[in-house]
Design a protein around this motif. Sequence first.
Motif: not given
Length: 118
Positions: A10-13, A19-21, A67-68
Motif C-alpha cells: 500500500p502506498r500513500p495517496r 505528514v498525515g501519517v 488519517g484513514f
Amino acid sequence: MVVLHAARVPRPRSRHAGVGVVAVSTGVLAPWLTVWAGTRTEAADRHLADAVDDWTFESELTDLRLGFYDELEASAELLPWLLSLGAARIGVTRFPEVERIARTLPASRAERQGRKGR
C-alpha cells in the motif's frame, strides 16, 4: 533472492501523505509542519506545492482531516501555517487561493483557528 512487488505494497495517496501519517500516529501536526517549514530543499518545496494543490482543490482546506478515518482535524493548524509561509514559499499562483479560503471561513471558525495557533 527476495522480490518485492510494488503493486502489493500500500502506498500513500500522494507524496505529501507522509505528514498525515506521522501527524495521526503522534496525534499532533504542528511539530511536523515546523520541520517541513524549516526544510528548504527543492524536494520539500515540490512536495509543499503538490500538497497545497491537493488541499486547495475544491476548497478541501476548509475542513481537512487526516488519517484513514479522518480522525485528525488539520485545517485549524494548516491554514495559519500556510499563510505564515507566504507566497514566496508556496508560490505566487497558489497563495491567493489559500488567502481566499481563509477569508471564506466563518468568523467563529477563523477565531477558533487563531486561538489554537497561539
